[in-house]
Scaffold this active site. Structure first.
Site, PDB file in Angstrom:
ATOM      1  N   ASP A  70      -0.354   7.702  14.569  1.00  0.00           N
ATOM      2  CA  ASP A  70      -0.934   6.516  15.141  1.00  0.00           C
ATOM      3  C   ASP A  70       0.329   6.217  16.296  1.00  0.00           C
ATOM      4  O   ASP A  70       0.431   6.913  17.750  1.00  0.00           O
ATOM      5  CB  ASP A  70      -1.071   4.806  14.347  1.00  0.00           C
ATOM      6  CG  ASP A  70       0.634   4.455  13.799  1.00  0.00           C
ATOM      7  OD1 ASP A  70       1.837   5.765  14.441  1.00  0.00           O
ATOM      8  OD2 ASP A  70       1.298   3.956  13.173  1.00  0.00           O
TER       9      ASP A  70
ATOM     10  N   TYR B 205      -6.854  10.450  12.140  1.00  0.00           N
ATOM     11  CA  TYR B 205      -5.401   9.610  11.395  1.00  0.00           C
ATOM     12  C   TYR B 205      -6.014   9.461  10.314  1.00  0.00           C
ATOM     13  O   TYR B 205      -4.831   9.797   8.996  1.00  0.00           O
ATOM     14  CB  TYR B 205      -5.501   8.551  12.941  1.00  0.00           C
ATOM     15  CG  TYR B 205      -4.177   7.456  12.148  1.00  0.00           C
ATOM     16  CD1 TYR B 205      -3.225   8.160  11.741  1.00  0.00           C
ATOM     17  CD2 TYR B 205      -4.638   6.658  11.290  1.00  0.00           C
ATOM     18  CE1 TYR B 205      -2.258   7.212  11.313  1.00  0.00           C
ATOM     19  CE2 TYR B 205      -3.669   5.807  10.637  1.00  0.00           C
ATOM     20  CZ  TYR B 205      -2.237   6.179  10.758  1.00  0.00           C
ATOM     21  OH  TYR B 205      -1.625   5.176   9.431  1.00  0.00           O
TER      22      TYR B 205
ATOM     23  N   GLU C  82      -5.273   1.000   5.638  1.00  0.00           N
ATOM     24  CA  GLU C  82      -5.120   1.751   6.533  1.00  0.00           C
ATOM     25  C   GLU C  82      -6.445   1.758   7.880  1.00  0.00           C
ATOM     26  O   GLU C  82      -6.194   1.852   8.760  1.00  0.00           O
ATOM     27  CB  GLU C  82      -5.816   3.562   6.994  1.00  0.00           C
ATOM     28  CG  GLU C  82      -4.747   4.231   5.389  1.00  0.00           C
ATOM     29  CD  GLU C  82      -3.419   3.960   6.592  1.00  0.00           C
ATOM     30  OE1 GLU C  82      -3.119   3.709   7.213  1.00  0.00           O
ATOM     31  OE2 GLU C  82      -2.368   4.694   6.294  1.00  0.00           O
TER      32      GLU C  82
ATOM     33  N   CYS D 103      17.391  11.672  21.485  1.00  0.00           N
ATOM     34  CA  CYS D 103      16.312  10.998  22.409  1.00  0.00           C
ATOM     35  C   CYS D 103      16.570  11.778  23.821  1.00  0.00           C
ATOM     36  O   CYS D 103      17.403  11.588  24.441  1.00  0.00           O
ATOM     37  CB  CYS D 103      17.016   9.572  22.269  1.00  0.00           C
ATOM     38  SG  CYS D 103      14.846   8.875  22.805  1.00  0.00           S
TER      39      CYS D 103
ATOM     40  N   TRP E  79       0.355  -1.362   0.234  1.00  0.00           N
ATOM     41  CA  TRP E  79       0.098   0.018  -0.260  1.00  0.00           C
ATOM     42  C   TRP E  79       1.269   1.732  -0.431  1.00  0.00           C
ATOM     43  O   TRP E  79       0.388   2.385   0.186  1.00  0.00           O
ATOM     44  CB  TRP E  79      -0.583  -0.028   1.232  1.00  0.00           C
ATOM     45  CG  TRP E  79      -0.479  -0.330   2.512  1.00  0.00           C
ATOM     46  CD1 TRP E  79       0.622   0.821   3.347  1.00  0.00           C
ATOM     47  CD2 TRP E  79       0.183  -2.285   3.347  1.00  0.00           C
ATOM     48  NE1 TRP E  79       0.520  -0.116   4.296  1.00  0.00           N
ATOM     49  CE2 TRP E  79       0.403  -1.558   4.174  1.00  0.00           C
ATOM     50  CE3 TRP E  79      -0.919  -3.027   3.049  1.00  0.00           C
ATOM     51  CZ2 TRP E  79       0.912  -2.402   5.249  1.00  0.00           C
ATOM     52  CZ3 TRP E  79      -0.125  -4.193   3.855  1.00  0.00           C
ATOM     53  CH2 TRP E  79       0.679  -3.797   4.776  1.00  0.00           C
TER      54      TRP E  79
ATOM     55  N   CYS F 223      11.763   1.342  17.626  1.00  0.00           N
ATOM     56  CA  CYS F 223      11.018   1.730  19.117  1.00  0.00           C
ATOM     57  C   CYS F 223      10.122   2.069  19.544  1.00  0.00           C
ATOM     58  O   CYS F 223       8.729   2.285  19.552  1.00  0.00           O
ATOM     59  CB  CYS F 223      11.009   4.050  18.881  1.00  0.00           C
ATOM     60  SG  CYS F 223      10.667   4.489  20.246  1.00  0.00           S
TER      61      CYS F 223
END
Length: 223
Positions: free
Chosen positions: A141, A123, A40, A211, A27, A195
């Protein structure tokens, strides 16, 4: 929150990492709004590995938004089987009917109209604008929320996250003027593969040196 002087470096580092390590997903790098919409909705509460299997199967049965709108709801739910949360399939079917009747089978290109469609939240609307229509729009997200919470604020544990609205504001502020689509995809990949929720791989993170949480964050115990 991050300091302005760090913004260019963070953007450059993450985009460079994505160019080398970004996931190849069916996608991505397409402009078909319907296919992007389906991906989505599927990805909302399902792991990528499962969506990779069901996504082509679903599109073979319902290749266009009009074909989905004309199908029986029962058939749509059956085609969705194995994904879980069947209410997503029901809402997607309703959305297809609304778009067919109101917009001639074409997804609208403005945020207000998208948000009125069944099952479309902030979103999903922004993801469609960014991926399908090339609009410079931020996306947040759970992966982006977790990444930004750690990167720009000092998190005390891996489970700590900032309020969603605060993350949307940060995502809007740092969104680059060029390569916004690649940036959005990079953030989701970085959050999903590096992460991560329980055991972040700080040693290979492209923005570890910027960070705020790298030294303060306590890792979850893995059993």
């Amino acid at each position: 929150m991050y300091k302005n002087r760090k913004k260019p470096k963070v953007i450059k580092s993450i985009l460079a990492w994505y160019a080398r390590h970004g996931r190849s997903l069916p996608w991505r790098q397409i402009s078909n709004p319907y296919r992007i919409l389906v991906s989505e909705v599927m990805l909302q509460q399902t792991q990528v590995s499962r969506v990779l299997v069901k996504y082509p199967e679903f599109l073979r049965q319902f290749p266009t938004l009009r074909s989905l709108a004309g199908a029986r709801q029962r058939d749509v739910v059956v085609a969705w089987r194995g994904m879980g949360y069947n209410n997503r399939a029901v809402r997607l079917h309703k959305l297809a009917k609304v778009v067919t009747q109101k917009y001639g089978g074409r997804l609208p290109r403005d945020i207000d109209s998208l948000l009125l469609l069944p099952g479309v939240g902030k979103y999903t609307a922004n993801a469609i604008l960014s991926s399908a229509f090339g609009v410079r729009a931020p996306v947040v997200d759970v992966n982006v929320r977790r990444l930004f919470s750690r990167l720009f604020w000092k998190a005390r544990s891996t489970g700590e996250m900032r309020p969603e609205q605060e993350i949307w504001e940060a995502a809007t502020a740092i969104l680059p003027y060029k390569q916004a689509y690649e940036w959005n995809q990079a953030l989701m990949d970085l959050g999903a593969t590096i992460c991560t929720a329980r055991v972040p791989c700080c040693g290979v993170c492209p923005v570890a040196s910027q960070c705020a949480s790298r030294t303060s964050m306590k890792r979850a115990q893995v059993r």
